[in-house]
Design an enzyme around this catalytic site. Sequence first.
Site, mmCIF file in Angstrom:
data_model
loop_
_atom_site.group_PDB
_atom_site.id
_atom_site.type_symbol
_atom_site.label_atom_id
_atom_site.label_comp_id
_atom_site.label_asym_id
_atom_site.label_seq_id
_atom_site.Cartn_x
_atom_site.Cartn_y
_atom_site.Cartn_z
ATOM 1 N N CYS A 117 -20.678 -36.055 -29.362
ATOM 2 C CA CYS A 117 -19.973 -36.020 -28.149
ATOM 3 C C CYS A 117 -19.272 -37.629 -27.746
ATOM 4 C CB CYS A 117 -20.645 -35.165 -26.835
ATOM 5 S SG CYS A 117 -20.210 -35.441 -25.831
ATOM 6 N N ARG A 145 18.688 -11.069 -29.171
ATOM 7 C CA ARG A 145 19.388 -11.760 -29.802
ATOM 8 C C ARG A 145 19.484 -11.943 -31.909
ATOM 9 N NH1 ARG A 145 21.583 -16.412 -31.601
ATOM 10 N NH2 ARG A 145 24.170 -16.330 -31.579
ATOM 11 N N LYS A 181 25.010 -29.778 -20.530
ATOM 12 C CA LYS A 181 23.325 -29.421 -20.731
ATOM 13 C C LYS A 181 23.021 -30.701 -20.066
ATOM 14 C CE LYS A 181 21.318 -28.147 -24.039
ATOM 15 N NZ LYS A 181 21.281 -27.884 -25.186
ATOM 16 N N SER A 224 26.537 -17.697 -29.041
ATOM 17 C CA SER A 224 25.935 -18.746 -28.678
ATOM 18 C C SER A 224 26.987 -19.618 -27.703
ATOM 19 C CB SER A 224 25.895 -19.692 -29.967
ATOM 20 O OG SER A 224 24.549 -20.929 -29.561
ATOM 21 N N LEU A 225 26.799 -20.266 -28.059
ATOM 22 C CA LEU A 225 27.347 -21.020 -26.232
ATOM 23 C C LEU A 225 28.194 -22.765 -27.111
ATOM 24 C CD1 LEU A 225 26.525 -20.980 -23.259
ATOM 25 C CD2 LEU A 225 28.075 -20.563 -23.877
ATOM 26 N N CYS A 251 -22.348 -38.469 -25.238
ATOM 27 C CA CYS A 251 -24.093 -38.104 -25.464
ATOM 28 C C CYS A 251 -24.630 -38.055 -26.833
ATOM 29 C CB CYS A 251 -24.675 -37.230 -24.661
ATOM 30 S SG CYS A 251 -23.660 -36.148 -25.420
ATOM 31 N N TYR A 277 23.962 -11.832 -16.953
ATOM 32 C CA TYR A 277 25.671 -12.561 -16.741
ATOM 33 C C TYR A 277 26.805 -11.633 -17.530
ATOM 34 C CZ TYR A 277 23.629 -14.967 -20.743
ATOM 35 O OH TYR A 277 22.959 -14.925 -21.885
ATOM 36 N N ASP A 303 16.786 -21.211 -20.242
ATOM 37 C CA ASP A 303 15.862 -20.996 -20.871
ATOM 38 C C ASP A 303 15.251 -19.906 -21.350
ATOM 39 O OD1 ASP A 303 16.019 -21.989 -23.758
ATOM 40 O OD2 ASP A 303 14.622 -24.231 -23.082
ATOM 41 N N LYS A 337 31.664 -21.937 -17.620
ATOM 42 C CA LYS A 337 33.360 -20.604 -17.740
ATOM 43 C C LYS A 337 34.687 -20.089 -17.741
ATOM 44 C CE LYS A 337 29.052 -17.741 -18.519
ATOM 45 N NZ LYS A 337 27.802 -16.749 -18.044
ATOM 46 N N CYS A 370 -19.314 -30.026 -26.507
ATOM 47 C CA CYS A 370 -20.649 -30.594 -26.480
ATOM 48 C C CYS A 370 -20.728 -29.288 -26.007
ATOM 49 C CB CYS A 370 -19.774 -31.884 -25.548
ATOM 50 S SG CYS A 370 -21.892 -32.794 -25.504
ATOM 51 N N TYR A 394 3.770 1.452 -1.126
ATOM 52 C CA TYR A 394 4.006 1.926 -2.311
ATOM 53 C C TYR A 394 3.387 2.307 -3.549
ATOM 54 C CZ TYR A 394 6.287 -0.531 -7.354
ATOM 55 O OH TYR A 394 6.673 -0.191 -8.315
ATOM 56 N N ASP A 395 2.069 1.859 -3.145
ATOM 57 C CA ASP A 395 0.894 1.822 -4.594
ATOM 58 C C ASP A 395 0.567 3.800 -3.882
ATOM 59 O OD1 ASP A 395 0.333 -0.196 -5.469
ATOM 60 O OD2 ASP A 395 -0.503 -0.539 -3.890
ATOM 61 N N ALA A 438 0.668 -1.296 0.126
ATOM 62 C CA ALA A 438 -0.314 -0.027 0.064
ATOM 63 C C ALA A 438 0.848 1.373 -0.516
ATOM 64 C CB ALA A 438 -0.782 0.256 0.781
ATOM 65 N N GLU A 468 19.099 -13.519 -19.951
ATOM 66 C CA GLU A 468 17.912 -13.813 -20.505
ATOM 67 C C GLU A 468 16.745 -13.445 -20.037
ATOM 68 O OE1 GLU A 468 19.893 -15.920 -23.054
ATOM 69 O OE2 GLU A 468 18.400 -17.366 -22.223
ATOM 70 N N CYS A 475 -24.674 -33.601 -20.729
ATOM 71 C CA CYS A 475 -23.431 -34.525 -21.311
ATOM 72 C C CYS A 475 -23.507 -35.254 -19.773
ATOM 73 C CB CYS A 475 -22.062 -34.324 -21.801
ATOM 74 S SG CYS A 475 -21.854 -35.561 -22.329
ATOM 75 N N LYS A 477 21.908 -22.310 -17.007
ATOM 76 C CA LYS A 477 21.753 -21.819 -18.557
ATOM 77 C C LYS A 477 20.448 -21.806 -18.886
ATOM 78 C CE LYS A 477 22.433 -22.888 -23.706
ATOM 79 N NZ LYS A 477 20.925 -23.182 -23.516
ATOM 80 N N GLU A 512 27.507 -21.603 -14.214
ATOM 81 C CA GLU A 512 25.664 -20.315 -13.334
ATOM 82 C C GLU A 512 24.885 -21.467 -14.125
ATOM 83 O OE1 GLU A 512 26.558 -17.290 -15.701
ATOM 84 O OE2 GLU A 512 28.349 -16.614 -15.401
HETATM 85 S S1 IVH Z 1 26.878 -16.800 -22.072
HETATM 86 C C1 IVH Z 1 30.177 -15.331 -24.431
HETATM 87 N N1 IVH Z 1 26.045 -18.170 -19.797
HETATM 88 O O1 IVH Z 1 22.409 -19.158 -23.514
HETATM 89 C C2 IVH Z 1 28.655 -15.461 -23.925
HETATM 90 N N2 IVH Z 1 24.482 -18.476 -21.746
HETATM 91 O O2 IVH Z 1 22.902 -22.299 -26.441
HETATM 92 C C3 IVH Z 1 27.883 -16.646 -24.302
HETATM 93 N N3 IVH Z 1 22.605 -18.972 -21.940
HETATM 94 O O3 IVH Z 1 21.798 -17.969 -26.821
HETATM 95 C C4 IVH Z 1 26.854 -16.873 -23.016
HETATM 96 N N4 IVH Z 1 21.574 -19.018 -19.629
HETATM 97 O O4 IVH Z 1 21.492 -16.342 -24.058
HETATM 98 C C5 IVH Z 1 26.090 -17.534 -20.642
HETATM 99 N N5 IVH Z 1 25.004 -18.062 -17.813
HETATM 100 C C6 IVH Z 1 24.373 -18.280 -18.948
HETATM 101 C C7 IVH Z 1 22.888 -18.346 -19.846
HETATM 102 C C8 IVH Z 1 23.275 -18.275 -20.941
HETATM 103 C C9 IVH Z 1 21.322 -18.993 -20.928
HETATM 104 C C10 IVH Z 1 21.171 -18.701 -23.028
HETATM 105 C C11 IVH Z 1 22.825 -17.756 -24.277
HETATM 106 C C12 IVH Z 1 22.907 -18.468 -25.058
HETATM 107 C C13 IVH Z 1 22.520 -19.229 -25.064
HETATM 108 C C14 IVH Z 1 23.391 -20.388 -25.670
#
Ligand code: IVH
Length: 676
Positions: free
Chosen positions: A415, A136, A321, A81-82, A418, A233, A117, A297, A433, A35-36, A33, A181, A438, A115, A113
């Site tokens: 259906c 991206r 993965k 990408s990775l 029935c 990240y 999705d 990393k 239906c 905050y509002d 509240a 992400e 039914c 990953k 870290e």
């Molecule tokens: S590092 C140089 N860290 O996964 C940096 N990527 O399959 C390369 N992703 O498109 C990415 N969590 O967007 C990194 N902790 C994380 C991540 C991450 C998700 C995504 C990233 C990339 C995809 C690769």
Amino acid sequence: MADIDKRLRQLCEQINYHAYRYHVLDDPVISDAEYDRLIIQLQQLEAEHPELITPDSPTQRVGGLASDKFPKVRHPAPILSLANAFDGDAVRAWWARISKLAPAGRKVSFTVEPKIDGLTVVLHYRDGVFVQGATRGDGIIGEDITPNLRTVKALPLRIPVHDGSRRKPPAVPARLVVRGEAYITLANFEEINKRQQAAGARTFANPRNAAAGMLRQLDSRVTATRPITLLTYAVVDTDGLLPRAQFELLEYLRALGFPVTDIARRFDALDAAIAYADSWVDKRARLPYEADGMVIKLDELDLQAQLGVVGKDPRGAIALKFPAREATTQLLDVGINVGRTGVLAPNAVLEPVNVGGVTIERATLHNFDDIARKDIRIGDRVIVKRSGDVIPYVAGPVIGARTGKEKKIAPPKTCPFCDTPVERRAAEVAIYCPNRDCPGRLDRQVGHFVGAMDIEGMGAKIVQQVIESGLVRDVADLYSLKRDDLLQLEGFADKKTDNLVAAIAASKGRPLSQLIYALGIRHVGGVAAEALAAHFGSLSRLLKARPEELESIEGVGPTIAASIVEWTSNPRNRDLVEKLRRAGINPRENVGTAAKAASGPLSGKTFVITGSLTQPRDEIAATIKSAGGKVTDSVSKKTDYLVVGESPGSKLTKAEGLGVTILDEAALKRLLAGKR
Ligand code: IVH
């Protein structure tokens, strides 16, 4: 003027700080509240001085209409990408390859870290202000989705966000481009798909698609109502000084106010890093988001940079993965369930298969349109997926495994319970239906009635028993259940039976609005039921109502009116009402509800609820009413707040036009939380 400007800036800073505590730290220090109140103060000041509104003002999170398609943005550096590894050995092989490229004898460590999705986003800050956000795209050029990203509450609009501690935040570089992400939680994903399915609308294939769809909305007001959140990240570009290691970089981002994972760890030995990554295979259900692996990393950022890139993948990081939560199996048959509103929902009968540790025999097929679109056939090998605790679903067939003996799946013309011809409703993918009686949906009808009438102690199992025993063929039969009939059912002893008979009898005196709601008329929720009860005062008068009269009632629009007329003109329904009356259902007229709840944090305020929310609308309406607010069904000048969920539609547009304050569920909770 300078004073007002100062006050505005103070308010922005305070609100951004409290939003950060709430959305990023999950640790608010003021009540919702309070905050509002800050938001309202800011809105008022800005309304008086629109020329002073700045892009980092929290009021700018609401969004607006984007011009056309998304403009393109060239990333300041490639968004890489990775490479993937599927086991620890592949990670060791990766390191064996690249350690040769690193200067001999140099000590290295590894940061691990999750990953996530989600959807990669690239966030630009100028002098600490969020000025642009992009997808991206192809890694070189992305789409400018700034207005949509502005609505993401975890995204800082200005950095540093003061975190209330005495620790001094790092200096903010003039130019800072951060990578992260954007995602929705698994819980929100599941909820959204359930609602989409119930509404006969398209479901999302996975949380990432859902997040992507939400963020690529052309109307950012819609994005504003979506539960998108964020984790960051990496720094893509800056003219400032950065920490030398990835682990410290995460701390740096956190100190500036960005949301950062709290499960990142640093290890000196690669094996320890792999073991930590592996430990999350079993713990992944604890993560609120879909993670498809862990990223390992090289911690030293200068080394990472030196190692360079192969194709689109940096050499200095690798994704380990998780085993997939999907499997293939045979589709043996298609079953059909009837929902309470008559939706015919197909489900897959599968050759049992283990999917990520759980044996699956049934999975949802969403709806018949989806089956046709994916060309799923009986006998197919199909891909079954599960993410988090989400209901398993059939993602699609393995076309290459076809033998030619597979059978196409046609939506039923009648259906299966029935034989009534099915119906399709405009703009919906579901088929229905239309038969209210039914047998396929009697259990749901009775279940709904029992819940709506507060018949205590009558759970789904008992509902099933009384239906299967033939004692209950419509909801009115509940009132002719005799003690002796019940005693013959399994599990019924004297006490339980007496309690149930008493509970059923007690429900006879429920208010008329409750009874109207309990009848389960399509589109008639608790709010409309109250309006109808207040207007007609009795069921027999409601039965005689004509469309014009119904539409004249505040909160009853043409859709509800048409649905009521359809219901009341069905002779079986008229008989049902008569049967209820003979059974002694004598609902009280609804009087005085308004007076009863007049005090409370929302007193004097009028609300309209639209779109699908995470709780049934009636529950939300009841909460609002218990806090003293009034809930109506249509937006007018008298409306103070519009509460919006998924797919809000025309009410949102109308409310915007009238300058009605728009609340999402979180904002409503805050408003209600005078108590919290
Ligand atoms: S590092 C140089 N860290 O996964 C940096 N990527 O399959 C390369 N992703 O498109 C990415 N969590 O967007 C990194 N902790 C994380 C991540 C991450 C998700 C995504 C990233 C990339 C995809 C690769």
